[in-house]
Write a protein that holds these residues in place. Sequence first.
Motif, PDB file in Angstrom:
ATOM      1  N   HIS A 198       0.851  -1.210   0.000  1.00  0.00           N
ATOM      2  CA  HIS A 198       0.000   0.000   0.000  1.00  0.00           C
ATOM      3  C   HIS A 198       0.878   1.249   0.000  1.00  0.00           C
ATOM      4  CE1 HIS A 198      -3.562  -2.383   0.698  1.00  0.00           C
ATOM      5  NE2 HIS A 198      -3.059  -2.886   1.808  1.00  0.00           N
ATOM      6  N   GLN A 199       1.895   1.299  -0.862  1.00  0.00           N
ATOM      7  CA  GLN A 199       2.908   2.351  -0.753  1.00  0.00           C
ATOM      8  C   GLN A 199       2.492   3.672  -1.384  1.00  0.00           C
ATOM      9  OE1 GLN A 199       4.880   0.468   1.037  1.00  0.00           O
ATOM     10  NE2 GLN A 199       5.783   2.321   1.845  1.00  0.00           N
ATOM     11  N   ALA A 200       2.954   4.766  -0.780  1.00  0.00           N
ATOM     12  CA  ALA A 200       2.730   6.097  -1.349  1.00  0.00           C
ATOM     13  C   ALA A 200       3.456   6.187  -2.693  1.00  0.00           C
ATOM     14  CB  ALA A 200       3.260   7.169  -0.403  1.00  0.00           C
ATOM     15  N   ALA A 201       2.765   6.734  -3.690  1.00  0.00           N
ATOM     16  CA  ALA A 201       3.323   6.827  -5.046  1.00  0.00           C
ATOM     17  C   ALA A 201       4.661   7.550  -5.073  1.00  0.00           C
ATOM     18  CB  ALA A 201       2.320   7.521  -5.964  1.00  0.00           C
ATOM     19  N   SER A 202       4.810   8.579  -4.231  1.00  0.00           N
ATOM     20  CA  SER A 202       6.061   9.358  -4.235  1.00  0.00           C
ATOM     21  C   SER A 202       7.251   8.502  -3.790  1.00  0.00           C
ATOM     22  CB  SER A 202       5.934  10.570  -3.311  1.00  0.00           C
ATOM     23  OG  SER A 202       5.722  10.148  -1.974  1.00  0.00           O
ATOM     24  N   GLN A 203       7.041   7.638  -2.802  1.00  0.00           N
ATOM     25  CA  GLN A 203       8.129   6.763  -2.340  1.00  0.00           C
ATOM     26  C   GLN A 203       8.517   5.785  -3.444  1.00  0.00           C
ATOM     27  OE1 GLN A 203       6.809   4.912   1.329  1.00  0.00           O
ATOM     28  NE2 GLN A 203       6.152   6.898   2.101  1.00  0.00           N
ATOM     29  N   VAL A 204       7.513   5.237  -4.119  1.00  0.00           N
ATOM     30  CA  VAL A 204       7.776   4.260  -5.182  1.00  0.00           C
ATOM     31  C   VAL A 204       8.547   4.911  -6.326  1.00  0.00           C
ATOM     32  CG1 VAL A 204       6.724   2.727  -6.887  1.00  0.00           C
ATOM     33  CG2 VAL A 204       5.760   2.862  -4.580  1.00  0.00           C
ATOM     34  N   SER A 205       8.118   6.121  -6.738  1.00  0.00           N
ATOM     35  CA  SER A 205       8.782   6.770  -7.882  1.00  0.00           C
ATOM     36  C   SER A 205      10.219   7.173  -7.532  1.00  0.00           C
ATOM     37  CB  SER A 205       7.980   7.979  -8.368  1.00  0.00           C
ATOM     38  OG  SER A 205       7.905   8.963  -7.359  1.00  0.00           O
ATOM     39  N   ARG A 206      10.462   7.616  -6.292  1.00  0.00           N
ATOM     40  CA  ARG A 206      11.838   7.955  -5.874  1.00  0.00           C
ATOM     41  C   ARG A 206      12.720   6.714  -5.913  1.00  0.00           C
ATOM     42  NH1 ARG A 206       9.644  11.027  -1.638  1.00  0.00           N
ATOM     43  NH2 ARG A 206      10.311   9.507  -0.101  1.00  0.00           N
ATOM     44  N   GLY A 207      12.201   5.613  -5.406  1.00  0.00           N
ATOM     45  CA  GLY A 207      12.958   4.359  -5.411  1.00  0.00           C
ATOM     46  C   GLY A 207      13.298   3.915  -6.823  1.00  0.00           C
ATOM     47  N   GLN A 208      12.331   4.042  -7.719  1.00  0.00           N
ATOM     48  CA  GLN A 208      12.552   3.624  -9.105  1.00  0.00           C
ATOM     49  C   GLN A 208      13.544   4.537  -9.820  1.00  0.00           C
ATOM     50  OE1 GLN A 208       8.472   3.478 -10.370  1.00  0.00           O
ATOM     51  NE2 GLN A 208       8.224   1.338  -9.766  1.00  0.00           N
ATOM     52  N   GLU A 209      13.481   5.822  -9.517  1.00  0.00           N
ATOM     53  CA  GLU A 209      14.434   6.772 -10.107  1.00  0.00           C
ATOM     54  C   GLU A 209      15.861   6.384  -9.715  1.00  0.00           C
ATOM     55  OE1 GLU A 209      15.638  11.552  -9.939  1.00  0.00           O
ATOM     56  OE2 GLU A 209      13.952  10.823  -8.744  1.00  0.00           O
ATOM     57  N   HIS A 210      16.031   6.050  -8.436  1.00  0.00           N
ATOM     58  CA  HIS A 210      17.355   5.651  -7.942  1.00  0.00           C
ATOM     59  C   HIS A 210      17.825   4.356  -8.603  1.00  0.00           C
ATOM     60  CE1 HIS A 210      20.634   4.441  -5.384  1.00  0.00           C
ATOM     61  NE2 HIS A 210      19.972   3.357  -5.034  1.00  0.00           N
ATOM     62  N   ILE A 211      16.947   3.347  -8.664  1.00  0.00           N
ATOM     63  CA  ILE A 211      17.321   2.046  -9.227  1.00  0.00           C
ATOM     64  C   ILE A 211      17.700   2.186 -10.706  1.00  0.00           C
ATOM     65  CG2 ILE A 211      16.433  -0.226  -9.888  1.00  0.00           C
ATOM     66  CD1 ILE A 211      14.795  -0.147  -7.237  1.00  0.00           C
ATOM     67  N   THR A 212      16.912   2.958 -11.446  1.00  0.00           N
ATOM     68  CA  THR A 212      17.193   3.182 -12.878  1.00  0.00           C
ATOM     69  C   THR A 212      18.574   3.801 -13.056  1.00  0.00           C
ATOM     70  OG1 THR A 212      14.847   3.519 -13.294  1.00  0.00           O
ATOM     71  CG2 THR A 212      16.357   4.310 -14.987  1.00  0.00           C
ATOM     72  N   GLN A 213      18.864   4.815 -12.243  1.00  0.00           N
ATOM     73  CA  GLN A 213      20.157   5.496 -12.312  1.00  0.00           C
ATOM     74  C   GLN A 213      21.299   4.533 -11.945  1.00  0.00           C
ATOM     75  OE1 GLN A 213      22.060   7.588  -9.156  1.00  0.00           O
ATOM     76  NE2 GLN A 213      21.655   9.558 -10.112  1.00  0.00           N
ATOM     77  N   LEU A 214      21.077   3.737 -10.897  1.00  0.00           N
ATOM     78  CA  LEU A 214      22.122   2.824 -10.412  1.00  0.00           C
ATOM     79  C   LEU A 214      22.439   1.760 -11.474  1.00  0.00           C
ATOM     80  CD1 LEU A 214      23.692   2.807  -7.741  1.00  0.00           C
ATOM     81  CD2 LEU A 214      22.138   1.030  -6.910  1.00  0.00           C
ATOM     82  N   LYS A 215      21.396   1.252 -12.140  1.00  0.00           N
ATOM     83  CA  LYS A 215      21.613   0.236 -13.176  1.00  0.00           C
ATOM     84  C   LYS A 215      22.349   0.815 -14.386  1.00  0.00           C
ATOM     85  CE  LYS A 215      17.375  -1.795 -13.400  1.00  0.00           C
ATOM     86  NZ  LYS A 215      16.358  -2.874 -13.463  1.00  0.00           N
ATOM     87  N   GLN A 216      22.139   2.090 -14.654  1.00  0.00           N
ATOM     88  CA  GLN A 216      22.868   2.739 -15.752  1.00  0.00           C
ATOM     89  C   GLN A 216      24.347   2.896 -15.405  1.00  0.00           C
ATOM     90  OE1 GLN A 216      20.573   6.324 -16.121  1.00  0.00           O
ATOM     91  NE2 GLN A 216      19.077   5.439 -17.527  1.00  0.00           N
ATOM     92  N   ARG A 217      24.621   3.116 -14.135  1.00  0.00           N
ATOM     93  CA  ARG A 217      26.007   3.345 -13.693  1.00  0.00           C
ATOM     94  C   ARG A 217      26.783   2.051 -13.447  1.00  0.00           C
ATOM     95  NH1 ARG A 217      25.402   7.208  -8.598  1.00  0.00           N
ATOM     96  NH2 ARG A 217      27.654   6.942  -8.487  1.00  0.00           N
ATOM     97  N   PHE A 218      26.087   0.997 -13.032  1.00  0.00           N
ATOM     98  CA  PHE A 218      26.772  -0.238 -12.626  1.00  0.00           C
ATOM     99  C   PHE A 218      26.146  -1.456 -13.304  1.00  0.00           C
ATOM    100  CE2 PHE A 218      27.256   2.756  -9.098  1.00  0.00           C
ATOM    101  CZ  PHE A 218      28.624   2.705  -8.861  1.00  0.00           C
ATOM    102  N   ALA A 219      26.962  -2.181 -14.064  1.00  0.00           N
ATOM    103  CA  ALA A 219      26.467  -3.358 -14.796  1.00  0.00           C
ATOM    104  C   ALA A 219      26.110  -4.509 -13.854  1.00  0.00           C
ATOM    105  CB  ALA A 219      27.523  -3.813 -15.796  1.00  0.00           C
ATOM    106  N   ASN A 220      26.642  -4.471 -12.625  1.00  0.00           N
ATOM    107  CA  ASN A 220      26.412  -5.563 -11.667  1.00  0.00           C
ATOM    108  C   ASN A 220      25.124  -5.387 -10.860  1.00  0.00           C
ATOM    109  OD1 ASN A 220      28.081  -3.348 -10.671  1.00  0.00           O
ATOM    110  ND2 ASN A 220      28.121  -4.419  -8.712  1.00  0.00           N
TER     111      ASN A 220
END
Length: 268
Positions: free
Chosen positions: A64-86
């Motif tokens: 039941h997560q707040a949309a803002s928390q989910v979008s922040r988490g996804q923004e971080h994960i997307t960025q991290l995957k672009q920076r690190f292949a592992n």
Amino acid sequence: MAHSNSFQVEKINTHIVNWLKDYAAQAHVKGFVVGISGGIDSAVTSTLCAQTGLPTLCVEMPIHQAASQVSRGQEHITQLKQRFANVSSVVSDLTPVFETFKQQVPSSDNEAILNLTLANTRARLRMTTLYYFAGLNSALVAGTGNKIEDFGVGFYTKYGDGGVDLSPIADLMKSEVRMLAQYLNVPESIIVAKPTDGLFGDDRSDEDQLGASYDELEFAMLAYKKGETEDDFVGRTREVMGIYRKLNRANQHKMNPIPVCNIPEDLK
């Protein structure tokens, strides 16, 4: 901000990454699993794990997560995957699991107690999920608690977000985590967001729950360490010292080892 003059962010970053690598090698594991909340602590922890070069799995576990928390988490994960292949990621929506759990246990008329207990239950469902992924991937669950939460006020769920294999940032104050986040280029939306545990399904912040900000609690933790007490202060500072002392005392059961009843030798 504490220690900003002497805080050697680059060296601390290297120190933690080396510590993570050494620990993983000694434990004969392949990598790390980190729960991503959209908060600064999990963003910094996952970035540190990613820097080891070992497989790092970022897990989102909305309930039941707040949309803002989910979008922040996804923004971080997307960025991290672009920076690190592992780095890889997975989403496990635990909302149906949580709802099923609630149907299998009795409710309570005491709404405050019920809400707190359910908040802790959410954290424990997430811990179970992280260990499931850790088991599948021969990985360690990396904790995201900082020093104030873990050793100051005990602001975490026992066997929830407190159930981890190792804690890379637990010797860093929240202000130090912020400095590390800036150095690591964590998304600005995460750095400026009000800290929240996201366990109540509303927008209450950590500060709302604790009654003081992390900067205030940091001041109190350092003051008590120096031997100062509430009586040394007046006004808001005195109030904060009291809040810190009360939380620290109430949550000792989380910070101390589990008490074992030792049986006298002559009885065995």
